[in-house]
Design a protein around this motif. Sequence first.
Motif, PDB file in Angstrom:
ATOM      1  N   ASP A  17      11.308   4.357  -0.876  1.00 34.04           N
ATOM      2  CA  ASP A  17      10.320   3.290  -1.073  1.00 34.04           C
ATOM      3  C   ASP A  17      10.635   2.456  -2.301  1.00 34.04           C
ATOM      4  O   ASP A  17      10.546   1.230  -2.292  1.00 34.04           O
ATOM      5  CB  ASP A  17       8.920   3.898  -1.208  1.00 34.04           C
ATOM      6  CG  ASP A  17       8.434   4.494   0.102  1.00 34.04           C
ATOM      7  OD1 ASP A  17       8.901   4.030   1.160  1.00 34.04           O
ATOM      8  OD2 ASP A  17       7.604   5.411   0.059  1.00 34.04           O
ATOM      9  N   TRP A  20      13.680   0.123  -1.625  1.00 33.70           N
ATOM     10  CA  TRP A  20      13.395  -1.046  -0.794  1.00 33.70           C
ATOM     11  C   TRP A  20      12.389  -1.998  -1.440  1.00 33.70           C
ATOM     12  O   TRP A  20      12.286  -3.162  -1.039  1.00 33.70           O
ATOM     13  CB  TRP A  20      12.878  -0.598   0.570  1.00 33.70           C
ATOM     14  CG  TRP A  20      14.007  -0.198   1.468  1.00 33.70           C
ATOM     15  CD1 TRP A  20      14.447   1.053   1.742  1.00 33.70           C
ATOM     16  CD2 TRP A  20      14.871  -1.085   2.179  1.00 33.70           C
ATOM     17  NE1 TRP A  20      15.530   1.030   2.577  1.00 33.70           N
ATOM     18  CE2 TRP A  20      15.812  -0.288   2.878  1.00 33.70           C
ATOM     19  CE3 TRP A  20      14.947  -2.471   2.304  1.00 33.70           C
ATOM     20  CZ2 TRP A  20      16.817  -0.835   3.669  1.00 33.70           C
ATOM     21  CZ3 TRP A  20      15.945  -3.013   3.098  1.00 33.70           C
ATOM     22  CH2 TRP A  20      16.861  -2.202   3.775  1.00 33.70           C
ATOM     23  N   SER A  21      11.662  -1.528  -2.433  1.00 31.43           N
ATOM     24  CA  SER A  21      10.722  -2.407  -3.131  1.00 31.43           C
ATOM     25  C   SER A  21      11.410  -3.191  -4.247  1.00 31.43           C
ATOM     26  O   SER A  21      11.198  -4.394  -4.421  1.00 31.43           O
ATOM     27  CB  SER A  21       9.563  -1.592  -3.713  1.00 31.43           C
ATOM     28  OG  SER A  21       8.856  -0.939  -2.686  1.00 31.43           O
ATOM     29  N   TYR A 363       5.492  -2.101  -2.832  1.00 28.48           N
ATOM     30  CA  TYR A 363       5.593  -0.645  -2.975  1.00 28.48           C
ATOM     31  C   TYR A 363       4.319   0.033  -2.466  1.00 28.48           C
ATOM     32  O   TYR A 363       4.386   1.058  -1.786  1.00 28.48           O
ATOM     33  CB  TYR A 363       5.826  -0.300  -4.440  1.00 28.48           C
ATOM     34  CG  TYR A 363       5.920   1.176  -4.695  1.00 28.48           C
ATOM     35  CD1 TYR A 363       7.038   1.907  -4.298  1.00 28.48           C
ATOM     36  CD2 TYR A 363       4.884   1.868  -5.326  1.00 28.48           C
ATOM     37  CE1 TYR A 363       7.136   3.267  -4.521  1.00 28.48           C
ATOM     38  CE2 TYR A 363       4.954   3.231  -5.553  1.00 28.48           C
ATOM     39  CZ  TYR A 363       6.085   3.920  -5.141  1.00 28.48           C
ATOM     40  OH  TYR A 363       6.165   5.272  -5.361  1.00 28.48           O
ATOM     41  N   TRP A 365       2.308  -1.030  -0.187  1.00 28.61           N
ATOM     42  CA  TRP A 365       2.304  -1.094   1.281  1.00 28.61           C
ATOM     43  C   TRP A 365       3.216  -0.036   1.886  1.00 28.61           C
ATOM     44  O   TRP A 365       2.863   0.613   2.872  1.00 28.61           O
ATOM     45  CB  TRP A 365       2.748  -2.487   1.737  1.00 28.61           C
ATOM     46  CG  TRP A 365       2.876  -2.596   3.224  1.00 28.61           C
ATOM     47  CD1 TRP A 365       1.894  -2.812   4.130  1.00 28.61           C
ATOM     48  CD2 TRP A 365       4.090  -2.443   3.967  1.00 28.61           C
ATOM     49  NE1 TRP A 365       2.405  -2.823   5.414  1.00 28.61           N
ATOM     50  CE2 TRP A 365       3.751  -2.603   5.343  1.00 28.61           C
ATOM     51  CE3 TRP A 365       5.414  -2.201   3.624  1.00 28.61           C
ATOM     52  CZ2 TRP A 365       4.709  -2.522   6.348  1.00 28.61           C
ATOM     53  CZ3 TRP A 365       6.372  -2.114   4.623  1.00 28.61           C
ATOM     54  CH2 TRP A 365       6.010  -2.281   5.975  1.00 28.61           C
ATOM     55  N   ARG A 366       4.390   0.163   1.272  1.00 25.33           N
ATOM     56  CA  ARG A 366       5.328   1.141   1.828  1.00 25.33           C
ATOM     57  C   ARG A 366       4.769   2.560   1.706  1.00 25.33           C
ATOM     58  O   ARG A 366       4.928   3.385   2.602  1.00 25.33           O
ATOM     59  CB  ARG A 366       6.683   1.037   1.124  1.00 25.33           C
ATOM     60  CG  ARG A 366       7.452  -0.236   1.459  1.00 25.33           C
ATOM     61  CD  ARG A 366       8.912  -0.090   1.046  1.00 25.33           C
ATOM     62  NE  ARG A 366       9.555   1.020   1.733  1.00 25.33           N
ATOM     63  CZ  ARG A 366      10.120   0.956   2.938  1.00 25.33           C
ATOM     64  NH1 ARG A 366      10.097  -0.195   3.603  1.00 25.33           N
ATOM     65  NH2 ARG A 366      10.692   2.009   3.480  1.00 25.33           N
ATOM     66  N   SER A 369       1.917   2.967   4.127  1.00 28.44           N
ATOM     67  CA  SER A 369       2.352   2.936   5.525  1.00 28.44           C
ATOM     68  C   SER A 369       2.657   4.346   6.038  1.00 28.44           C
ATOM     69  O   SER A 369       2.513   4.625   7.233  1.00 28.44           O
ATOM     70  CB  SER A 369       3.582   2.036   5.677  1.00 28.44           C
ATOM     71  OG  SER A 369       4.705   2.594   5.006  1.00 28.44           O
TER      72      SER A 369
END
Length: 446
Positions: A17, A20-21, A363, A365-366, A369
């Motif tokens: 996470d 990717w953030s 971050y 949101w990930r 999720s």
Amino acid sequence: MPRSHFARDHARRVLHDLTWSVGPLIVASALAIALVVWLVNPAPPRSIIITAGPPDSSLYQIAGEYAKVLARNGVALKVLPSDGSVQNVERLLDSKTHVDLGLVQGGIATPQQAATLMSLGSVAYVPLVVFYRGKGLTLLSQLEGKRVAIGREGSGTRTLSLKLLEANGITPGGSTQLLSTDGLDAATQLVSKEADAVFLSGDSATRTLMLRLLKVPGISVMDFNEADAYTRLFPYLDEIELPPGVLDLGRRIPPQAVHLISPTVELVARTSLHPALSDLLIEAAQEVHGKAGLLQRAGQFPSPVAHEFPISEDASRYYRSGKSFLYRALPFWLANLADRALVLLLPVAVLIFPALRIVPALYRWRVRSRIYRYYGALIALERGAMHLSSDDERRALLVELDDIEASLDTLKLPLAYTDALYVLREHIGFVRSRLSTAGRRDKQTV
């Protein structure tokens, strides 16, 4: 119903996470920095080339003085000999020569050529001095039908002389004999009566040579009474004056003021010259040309007044406000490094400030999720509980629910999101309660 599967290595998921953030921001910053380095603020070269003049000329000596100043700042200036200003312009316009700048006398380039180059300023006068046999000559047109030495082929003196003579109706091939000599050779022809007039400029018009000619009986210097008109017709010319006695105070030579016309030597460069080197070259010109001389006052040169070539934006900024704080306070190499660092930080700052708001949201949101995936499975279980047809199906749903709850035991979340984890556990308990209620109801029905 197919069994849901949830990853057990959640520590790796947290790192995933974060990657990717923050990763897109790092990549975007790197690309922005690379673009700025490539297009906007490349490092200045450590070596440049100037095209000057013949090895024994004042232009060549001036370029050598520039080289000494630049060397103190860690930049090597290679001085390339040339035939004069005409060849200097040709080299600057020819990309194959790899010349960065040159010393060019005004009146040499065409308007089209001048528009493709830029000037760092005028650095010196190169007056045109006309000596002739006789007295009372005030107009160049009076040289019609005479023998006139106008300079060697390819020299700036010859190019300027031809333009001025043409303005007075004298052109090659006419009744006036134009001789391709200059300097001492031309003066010798005048003294020996092989020439009626000579045009001297630059290195040819030395103080010593002018004194020698004025001491010869029957030789005079032309007073350009129409100097103001020449400066209007030829914008690259200036009107200057030789005061009485400036050549020899004791003998008062010249006996009265002599008006001359003069182009200036400009420090001309290609438009690709690095701004930091532009500042350094103007600083060198101030050191070399800033003193008072026979034809100039202290501080008169270098001058930003545009003559033939457009003054560069970097030169205009330097003449207006001088060197920047960094270049005043630090050595050249260190100031250049700091200046480039500031420019490189700009695109990073433009990306970071919006990212301070976007990255946390991304971050968050990930992380959430992954919680939402469990809710998707819970909804599917709850809906399945509404359509149970056998006790085996209910047990299968309970096994699936146990699997979800077991997966939560190894789920690692930042402390800020543990509230969502406990809420999820409550909802799992709610679904388990519904499944248990559905089982008891089925038994009572049976």
